[in-house]
Scaffold this active site. Structure first.
Site, PDB file in Angstrom:
ATOM      1  N   GLU A 175       0.828  -1.214   0.000  1.00 57.51           N
ATOM      2  CA  GLU A 175       0.000   0.000   0.000  1.00 57.51           C
ATOM      3  C   GLU A 175       0.857   1.257   0.000  1.00 57.51           C
ATOM      4  OE1 GLU A 175      -3.033  -0.103  -0.603  1.00 57.51           O
ATOM      5  OE2 GLU A 175      -3.844  -2.012   0.106  1.00 57.51           O
TER       6      GLU A 175
ATOM      7  N   ARG B 267       0.822   3.783  -3.263  1.00 61.76           N
ATOM      8  CA  ARG B 267       0.198   5.093  -3.017  1.00 61.76           C
ATOM      9  C   ARG B 267       1.241   6.189  -2.770  1.00 61.76           C
ATOM     10  NH1 ARG B 267      -5.567   3.721  -0.060  1.00 61.76           N
ATOM     11  NH2 ARG B 267      -5.516   1.503  -0.475  1.00 61.76           N
TER      12      ARG B 267
ATOM     13  N   ASP C  59      -5.233  -9.943  -8.151  1.00 59.48           N
ATOM     14  CA  ASP C  59      -5.551  -9.053  -9.279  1.00 59.48           C
ATOM     15  C   ASP C  59      -4.351  -8.379  -9.942  1.00 59.48           C
ATOM     16  OD1 ASP C  59      -5.208  -7.643  -6.892  1.00 59.48           O
ATOM     17  OD2 ASP C  59      -6.984  -6.371  -7.111  1.00 59.48           O
TER      18      ASP C  59
ATOM     19  N   GLU D 220     -11.901   0.805 -10.342  1.00 56.62           N
ATOM     20  CA  GLU D 220     -11.546  -0.101 -11.449  1.00 56.62           C
ATOM     21  C   GLU D 220     -12.409   0.058 -12.703  1.00 56.62           C
ATOM     22  OE1 GLU D 220     -11.793  -1.074  -8.254  1.00 56.62           O
ATOM     23  OE2 GLU D 220      -9.661  -1.360  -7.821  1.00 56.62           O
TER      24      GLU D 220
HETATM   25  C1  DMJ Z   1      -6.207   0.585  -4.936  1.00 56.75           C
HETATM   26  O1  DMJ Z   1      -5.420   0.776  -3.831  1.00 56.75           O
HETATM   27  C2  DMJ Z   1      -5.455  -0.067  -6.047  1.00 56.75           C
HETATM   28  O2  DMJ Z   1      -6.117   0.149  -7.245  1.00 56.75           O
HETATM   29  C3  DMJ Z   1      -5.257  -1.538  -5.833  1.00 56.75           C
HETATM   30  O3  DMJ Z   1      -4.658  -2.138  -6.939  1.00 56.75           O
HETATM   31  C4  DMJ Z   1      -6.576  -2.199  -5.586  1.00 56.75           C
HETATM   32  N1  DMJ Z   1      -7.297  -1.572  -4.534  1.00 56.75           N
HETATM   33  C5  DMJ Z   1      -7.438  -0.145  -4.537  1.00 56.75           C
HETATM   34  C6  DMJ Z   1      -8.614   0.384  -5.324  1.00 56.75           C
HETATM   35  O4  DMJ Z   1      -9.701  -0.400  -5.374  1.00 56.75           O
END
Ligand code: DMJ
Length: 600
Positions: free
Chosen positions: A231, A235, A364, A499
């Site tokens: 994270e 970010r 994912d 998404e």
């Molecule tokens: C974000 O932090 C990123 O896109 C991550 O890959 C998946 N989760 C969240 C958004 O849904």
């Protein structure tokens, strides 16, 4: 429209004597001529005048915006988008952009959540009342909205979100807009950093400057705090790197180097597969308390950022650490047709919890980063491409199915050979990723699949009463089902995730099919209707199936500003050079990083 037939042709010839310059004469003469016309001729003239008036009124905003828009460099053209009236018989309940619609304070909820009258939902309700099939089309309205209006609506949404953050959560991780307070996760101003490049892209320079001042004067990574490696990489490190690229300001590169270096202890494990958590003050790292496993998506979705950090700093250690993870995962046993399990052990370096496969949570972005690393590195790292292509074959073979009654293509899950028609909203990154691959020369059928899945992700919104997608859906597969999508009670929340909007952006960029924009516009209006908090900010909600009381969760995730609003803006922008997809690759938190030139 038919061209007028010969007999409908009207010829007006003014004759007569006297002072034809006098007003009196002209008035009388015109009136006489008018009276001499047949009823048909008069009606035809009146109709033509009325038509010209209507056209004039309809195009007036676009024309004025066009002239105003010339001041803005980013808006290069200004087509007027009119959603087609697919149901002509029904007059729209409201017209005009959201700003002109009445805002109602939700009654009886005791919250500050704003509920705007929403013509889309009104039209949907009317559909249901008329006993028609579940909705399969987007365009219900006679609303004409220019691209300029849509871009402004995104900027307004950002300003509103920022207002709440500034007033109640400045410098903290996340806004709690209902309680007008904040939540801490890492204690690093997460929302502010995630939003930096969005402000730059949306040309919100005043807001950007105050955030930059906070970064330069307040932000310190020298803190005794545990952060999640993934994270904080996507970010914070990603946000700082992209802001450096967009602005050229070395403040952001210095900060990126600082946090990147502090995250490196995560890789000190027996297997070199990183731990999930790092104490950035002490320089220690550890797995979660209950296991020595890490999540596969987490350890394989930090590569774009660390590789870029190495390139910029000429310090190879960052890249070496993340490349080693990819090389190990490439060789691992336990995949099925290129699909990976969800966990990997930091001691043994092996996959664990074998036999469960998803493109949703915990796996994912592994697939997303295979493709994106290959693109970032100039399409030279063939192992990444091979793994990506193989995984897609695995998806097609094991996870792709059609729903009933509308034959929506969806991606389900596999557990020890048992198929489940469950799909996370998170999977909606896939249409965009598939389209991106096709754009970079991968097989054209990837684009076809992208379009099918895009429709499905849109329907995950359109088939809900609020027009917002739940976190997880289950698709119906048995013949005779009444609706395609079912939602379990525990899965009805919406976290303002990006998404679907992200994929709409890619699909629009590559196809120029305006329906993707119209779908995005619908979604933005529903975010405004059901998640906007009057005192500032937007909130996650608990129940997308209850438009009367969506039940606010009192949290604005940092990715709403970092990703969702940014992708909305890019979707509505007509400028293909605004973050060209031939020059930039977006990390999984929507932070654009440069594609390396072939010499690198
Ligand atoms: C974000 O932090 C990123 O896109 C991550 O890959 C998946 N989760 C969240 C958004 O849904």
């Amino acid at each position: 429209m038919h061209s007028p037939s010969r007999k409908d042709f009207v010829s007006l010839t003014f004759t007569g004597s006297g002072n034809y310059n006098s007003k009196q004469w002209r008035r009388q003469s015109c009136w006489r001529k008018w009276k001499q016309l047949s009823r048909l001729q008069r009606n035809l003239i009146l109709f033509t005048v009325a038509l010209m008036l209507v056209c004039g009124i309809a195009t007036y905003p676009a024309v004025t915006e066009h002239f105003r828009g010339k001041a803005s460099k980013k808006i290069t053209s200004l087509p007027l988008t009119c959603l087609l009236l697919q149901k002509q018989k029904r007059a729209p309940h409201k017209r005009g952009p959201p700003g002109l619609q009445n805002r109602l304070q939700k009654k009886g909820t005791g919250s500050d959540i704003q509920v705007e009258e929403n013509p889309i939902q009104d039209a949907k309700k009317a559909d249901k009342e008329e006993g028609e099939k579940p909705l399969m089309v987007a365009n219900y309205l006679g609303v004409c909205v220019s691209e300029f209006d849509r871009l402004e609506a995104v900027r307004d949404a950002f300003r509103h979100a920022w207002k709440g953050y500034k007033e109640f959560a400045w410098g903290q991780d996340e806004l709690r807009p209902i309680s007008k307070s904040y939540g801490e996760w890492f204690g690093l101003g997460l929302t502010l950093i995630d939003a930096l490049d969005t402000m730059w892209i949306l040309n919100l320079r005043e807001e950007f400057e105050e955030a930059k001042t906070w970064v330069s004067t307040e932000l310190s990574f020298n803190k005794n705090v545990d952060v999640n490696l993934f994270e904080s990489t996507i970010r914070i490190l990603g946000g700082l790197l992209s802001t450096y690229h967009l602005t050229g300001d070395t403040l952001f590169l210095d900060k990126a180097k600082d946090i990147g270096t502090r995250l490196m202890p995560a890789f000190n494990t027996p297997s070199k597969i990183p731990y999930s958590d790092v104490n950035i003050g002490k320089g220690t790292a550890h797995p979660p308390r209950w296991t020595s496993d890490s999540t596969v998506a987490e350890v394989t979705s930090i590569q774009l950022e660390f590789r870029e950090l190495s390139r910029l700093t000429q310090d190879t250690r960052y890249r070496a650490a993340v490349d080693e993870v990819m090389q190990k995962v490439h060789k691992l046993e336990g995949k099925q047709d290129g699909l990976v399990p969800m966990f990997i052990n930091t001691n043994s370096g092996q996959f664990t919890h074998l036999g469960v496969f998803t493109l949703g949570a915990r796996a994912d972005s592994y697939y997303e980063y295979l493709l994106k690393q290959w693109i970032q590195g100039g399409q030279k790292e063939t192992e990444l491409l091979e793994d990506y292509l193989q995984a897609l074959e695995g998806v097609k073979k094991n996870l792709l199915k059609k729903s009933s009654p509308n034959s929506l293509t969806f991606v389900g899950e596999l557990s020890h050979g048992q198929f489940s028609p469950k799909m996370d909203h998170l999977v909606c990154f896939l249409p965009g990723t598939l389209a991106l691959g096709a754009h970079h020369g991968l097989p054209a059928d990837h684009m076809e699949l992208a379009k099918q899945l895009m429709e499905t992700c849109y329907q995950m919104y359109a088939q809900m009463e609020t027009g917002l997608s739940p976190e997880i859906v289950h698709f119906n597969m048995h013949e005779g089902s009444i609706r395609d999508v079912d939602v379990k009670l525990a899965d009805r929340h919406n976290l303002l995730r990006p998404e679907t909007v992200e994929s709409l952006f890619y699909l629009y960029r590559f196809t120029k099919d305006r329906k993707y924009r119209d779908w995005g516009w619908e979604i933005l209006q529903n975010f405004n209707k059901y998640t906007k908090v009057s005192t500032g900010g937007y909130t996650s909600i608990n129940n997308v199936r209850d438009p009367e009381y969506p039940s606010p969760r009192d949290k604005m995730e940092s990715f709403f500003l970092g990703e969702t609003l940014k992708y909305f803006y890019l979707l509505f922008s007509d400028d293909p050079e605004l973050l060209s997809l031939d020059k930039y690759v977006f990390n999984t938190e929507a932070h654009p990083l440069p594609i390396w030139s072939s010499a690198e």
